[in-house]
Design an enzyme around this catalytic site. Structure first.
Site, PDB file in Angstrom:
ATOM      1  N   GLN B 125      -7.960 -16.581   9.089  1.00 32.69           N
ATOM      2  CA  GLN B 125      -7.244 -15.940   7.996  1.00 32.69           C
ATOM      3  C   GLN B 125      -6.025 -16.789   7.634  1.00 32.69           C
ATOM      4  OE1 GLN B 125      -5.938 -12.113   9.318  1.00 32.69           O
ATOM      5  NE2 GLN B 125      -5.953 -11.224   7.308  1.00 32.69           N
ATOM      6  N   GLY B 126      -5.780 -16.990   6.351  1.00 32.06           N
ATOM      7  CA  GLY B 126      -4.635 -17.804   5.931  1.00 32.06           C
ATOM      8  C   GLY B 126      -3.720 -17.029   5.005  1.00 32.06           C
ATOM      9  N   SER B 128      -0.187 -15.521   6.303  1.00 30.92           N
ATOM     10  CA  SER B 128       1.228 -15.702   6.629  1.00 30.92           C
ATOM     11  C   SER B 128       1.677 -17.139   6.382  1.00 30.92           C
ATOM     12  CB  SER B 128       1.483 -15.379   8.107  1.00 30.92           C
ATOM     13  OG  SER B 128       1.266 -14.019   8.348  1.00 30.92           O
ATOM     14  N   GLU B 243      -8.512  -3.952   7.345  1.00 33.47           N
ATOM     15  CA  GLU B 243      -7.971  -4.444   8.611  1.00 33.47           C
ATOM     16  C   GLU B 243      -7.247  -3.328   9.356  1.00 33.47           C
ATOM     17  OE1 GLU B 243      -5.464  -8.229  10.298  1.00 33.47           O
ATOM     18  OE2 GLU B 243      -5.399  -7.810   8.166  1.00 33.47           O
ATOM     19  N   ASN B 371       4.147  -2.548  12.280  1.00 29.72           N
ATOM     20  CA  ASN B 371       4.180  -1.085  12.183  1.00 29.72           C
ATOM     21  C   ASN B 371       5.335  -0.606  11.311  1.00 29.72           C
ATOM     22  OD1 ASN B 371       1.994  -1.282  13.814  1.00 29.72           O
ATOM     23  ND2 ASN B 371       2.761   0.103  15.414  1.00 29.72           N
ATOM     24  N   GLU B 372       6.361  -1.431  11.169  1.00 31.37           N
ATOM     25  CA  GLU B 372       7.465  -1.053  10.268  1.00 31.37           C
ATOM     26  C   GLU B 372       6.971  -1.055   8.819  1.00 31.37           C
ATOM     27  OE1 GLU B 372       7.838  -3.155  12.897  1.00 31.37           O
ATOM     28  OE2 GLU B 372       8.909  -1.617  14.029  1.00 31.37           O
TER      29      GLU B 372
END
Lengths: 351, 388
Positions: B125-126, B128, B243, B371-372
């Protein structure tokens, strides 16, 4: 495999919700609190008109003959609107028990039609509860004695009132004498009946706690969207958002546990008691978290008599130990999961 | 409401169970965050595909079985029950594939899905970048159109197992004048193209779990674009939903861990009960895993009746990641002074792989959107609180 409610179950729930939205505004509940009985004949009659009191009564006795899955939805609404009435004690639990009493037709004939039309109140005394709710208004008390079921008139018992912080709770210590005349089921039958009542009562409380949790969350959302500090609604601050998001997570994952418990009771699954105890623990935790977090976002307003939040918080706090406190229900879950050969893993959920 | 499996579903479960019993390696594979372990896991994907078990929800034409979500849950329960290997191609099979099926052309589906199913192409996965983590709309890695190619320059990071993976799917800025979530495009590219440099990043367990990827004028054909130019954000959000939601973490995984935790506790009960809170944590773990399973079945049932999963996918992600932490923390507490030992330590005894799981559980609340961020999504989209 279908984990959804039937359309007519949802439709009935929606109708009750609409009705309570109009008929059970917080101002009205506060008025009822102030009365001596803490109950409103008028509200009870209207609830009967909605068909709620007839829900569990078999058709041959003038009811609708529905059951646990229907009640789980209705009890959520009774919780959401904090209805000051132990309605489901009579219309769900007592109706369930009376229907299953052995051949004592006269008792059934006498009481089931009155439950259905909303003119009877029946209180339940089970040893898991030190007090009997609404005993002072009860036309009949169904009382536990060594697993036997006794049907006792109100003038045959001595009541002492124990005030609760939750103004709509009316709790009584009941003193009475079991006799052959009061016994309506022997222990060998009564044991299962009381177990059935306890599970349904704990399920009813769980569903009410879900409703209460949602109501307190909604109040917290409303308050934090309106209240401004630093020139902005406090609900736009992440610290406040996250407090309430945690509550949403708790509710989201307590719901299916409660619904599963209802379905397990309705279909008489062998693990139903474990599901009920799990449901009670999950729902009570959600309700207490919702109370705590909603109070926090309300700030000092949350600590006042004036803000409606207190009505729902106190109910949530009080119901935590009703029909089995956390220790009671944890013990039942522990007995299951720590037993040798327990089926605990993936694929065992619906055993 | 009907919470029983049909005869057909029970037969399906038995078929899965039988196949796994015969085929799951007796010895656990080496970690897929090592070169050899990666190869082991690729071979396992091939074996799964040989039995048509690698992507059961996909249509038959592209290597699947056309299973519905309930059958998928059954498959996953059996998979975790059998302690089968971790899925090295989960980024492809569970995240990219559903997106590809929704947005891809027929040509793209035929080109990518069958090779994904067999493990011939393993996907990374690209998303970030050094400056775009939780704030994914801050992506800067650019793709400049040049005829029938995009020319990609910039950097991606935290790309799981990209050191050994074959392909990458990612978001790139195709409109140089755009800001935030506009002007982004979803592009698929092989990781062996000229101009790509992959630098492994060592994780806290010492293994090469993820990588940085540098693009120096890398030419990618335009037909590798998924959906329209500039539609990347919308496409990526669909992937992010999968996801966080059902696909990434099926309940079977956590139920198996909860079951093992109960067994671990019972084996060590005499010692564990000296801290009374351990017993409670074990119970909370089992109840949590059970609740997660029930919630998933409920969601699957609702989706079967046409409901869409919205922000509730974010409640899932918070719930499973915190549950996973609770379970592994509890295991570490039960194991006490031996919990820190590496599994090959001479006196490790029956500590199993709890330490490994404990380390990985630390990442749960961070990857797939912290989670934030999930709490923000819940607060704004589910509860309707005002945006910051």
């Amino acid at each position: 495999m279908d984990f959804t409610f039937e359309e007519q179950q949802v439709a009935f729930r929606d109708a009750v919700r609409k009705f309570l939205m109009v008929e059970a505004a917080p101002e009205m509940l506060r008025e009822i609190w102030e009365t001596e009985s803490g109950r409103s004949r008028d509200l009870r009659a209207k609830l009967a008109d909605q068909g709620i009191t007839a829900l569990s009564v078999p058709e041959e006795f003038g009811g609708i003959g529905l059951g646990d899955l229907d009640w789980v939805l209705i009890n959520q609404e009774l919780g959401y609107y904090a209805i000051p009435d132990s309605l489901s004690d009579t219309a769900y639990l007592a109706a369930w028990m009376l229907t299953r009493l052995p051949s004592d037709i006269s008792l059934k004939k006498a009481w089931l039609p009155r439950i259905a039309n909303g003119t009877a109140r029946i209180a339940l005394g089970h040893p898991v509860n030190p007090f009997v709710a609404d005993a002072q208004l009860a036309d009949l008390l169904l009382l536990w004695h060594n697993d036997e079921v006794h049907a006792v008139q109100r003038d045959q018992v001595k009541l002492s009132f124990n005030p609760s912080i939750e103004m709509s709770r009316r709790l009584y210590k009941v003193e009475w004498k079991p006799t052959d005349a009061t016994r309506v089921a022997p222990a060998r039958i009564g044991k299962d009946l009381w177990e059935g009542v306890l599970n349904r009562a704990a399920l009813a409380v769980s569903a009410q706690q879900l409703g209460l949790a949602q109501r307190m969350l909604d109040l917290g959302i409303d308050h934090s969207a309106q209240r401004k500090q630093f020139g902005k609604p406090i609900g736009s601050f992440q610290a406040v958002k996250h407090q309430l998001a945690d509550v949403a997570v708790k509710i989201e994952f307590a719901k299916p546990v409660v619904f599963r418990a209802a379905q397990a009771l309705a279909t008489n699954r062998p693990r139903a008691a474990v599901h009920v105890s799990h449901a009670k623990l999950a729902a009570c935790e959600a309700a207490w978290l919702s109370a705590r977090r909603s109070m926090q976002v309300h700030g000092a307003m949350g600590y006042t008599w004036e803000a409606d939040l207190q009505m729902f918080m106190k109910r949530a706090w009080a119901l935590d130990a009703a029909w089995g406190d956390r220790a009671y229900h944890k013990t039942r879950v522990a007995k299951f999961i720590f037993a040798e050969g327990a089926e605990l893993g993936p694929g065992d959920t619906f055993n | 409401m009907r919470l029983e499996y049909t005869d057909r579903q029970q037969r399906f479960r038995q078929e899965v169970r039988d196949w796994l019993e015969q085929n799951v390696p007796k010895q656990p594979l080496r970690s897929f965050d090592t070169e050899e372990g990666f190869a082991d896991h690729r071979a396992w994907e091939g074996k799964l595909a040989g039995g048509r078990w690698s992507a059961v929800t996909w249509p038959k034409e592209v290597g699947g079985r056309g299973c519905d979500l309930i059958e998928w849950l059954i498959f996953e329960e059996e998979y975790w029950r059998a302690s089968a290997p971790l899925r090295v191609n989960q980024n492809g099979i569970f995240l990219l594939a559903p997106t590809l099926m929704e947005y891809g052309t027929d040509e793209q589906k035929q080109r990518f899905l069958p090779r994904m199913a067999t493990g011939e192409d393993i996907w990374a996965q690209g998303w970030s970048e050094p400056g775009a983590g939780s704030d994914m709309a801050a992506i800067r890695c650019k793709a400049v159109r040049d005829g029938d190619h995009y020319v990609i320059s910039g950097q991606k990071t935290w790309s799981t197992r990209a050191v050994w993976a074959d392909w990458l799917f990612g978001l790139f800025r195709t409109d140089p004048d755009s800001v935030r979530h506009h002007g982004l495009t979803f592009i698929l590219l092989p990781l062996n193209l000229p101009g790509i440099t992959i630098r492994p990043v060592q994780q806290l367990n010492g293994q090469t779990g993820f990588a940085e990827i540098f693009f120096d004028e890398v030419r990618v054909p335009v037909h590798n674009r998924l959906a329209d130019e500039g539609a990347g954000w919308q496409v990526a959000m669909a992937t992010a939903g999968f996801e966080r939601g059902l696909m990434l973490r099926s309940p079977g995984r956590f139920q198996q861990t909860a079951k093992s935790l109960v067994e671990l506790y019972l084996r060590h009960q005499a010692h564990a009960d000296a801290d009374p809170s351990v017993r409670d944590a074990v119970m909370q773990s089992w109840m949590g895993a059970e609740a997660y399973a029930l919630a998933t079945y409920r969601t699957a049932s609702r989706m079967a009746k046409g409901a869409q999963i919205g922000a509730e996918a974010s409640t899932n992600k918070i719930f499973w990641s915190e549950l996973d932490l609770l379970m592994h923390e509890t295991a570490m507490r039960i194991l006490g002074a031996r919990a820190e030992l590496m599994p090959h330590a001479p006196d490790a005894g029956d500590i199993g792989n709890w330490l490994d799981g404990f380390l990985f559980a630390q990442a749960g609340p961070i990857y797939a959107g912290t989670n934030e961020i999930q709490r923000n999504i819940i607060a704004e989209r589910m509860l309707g609180l005002p945006r910051s």
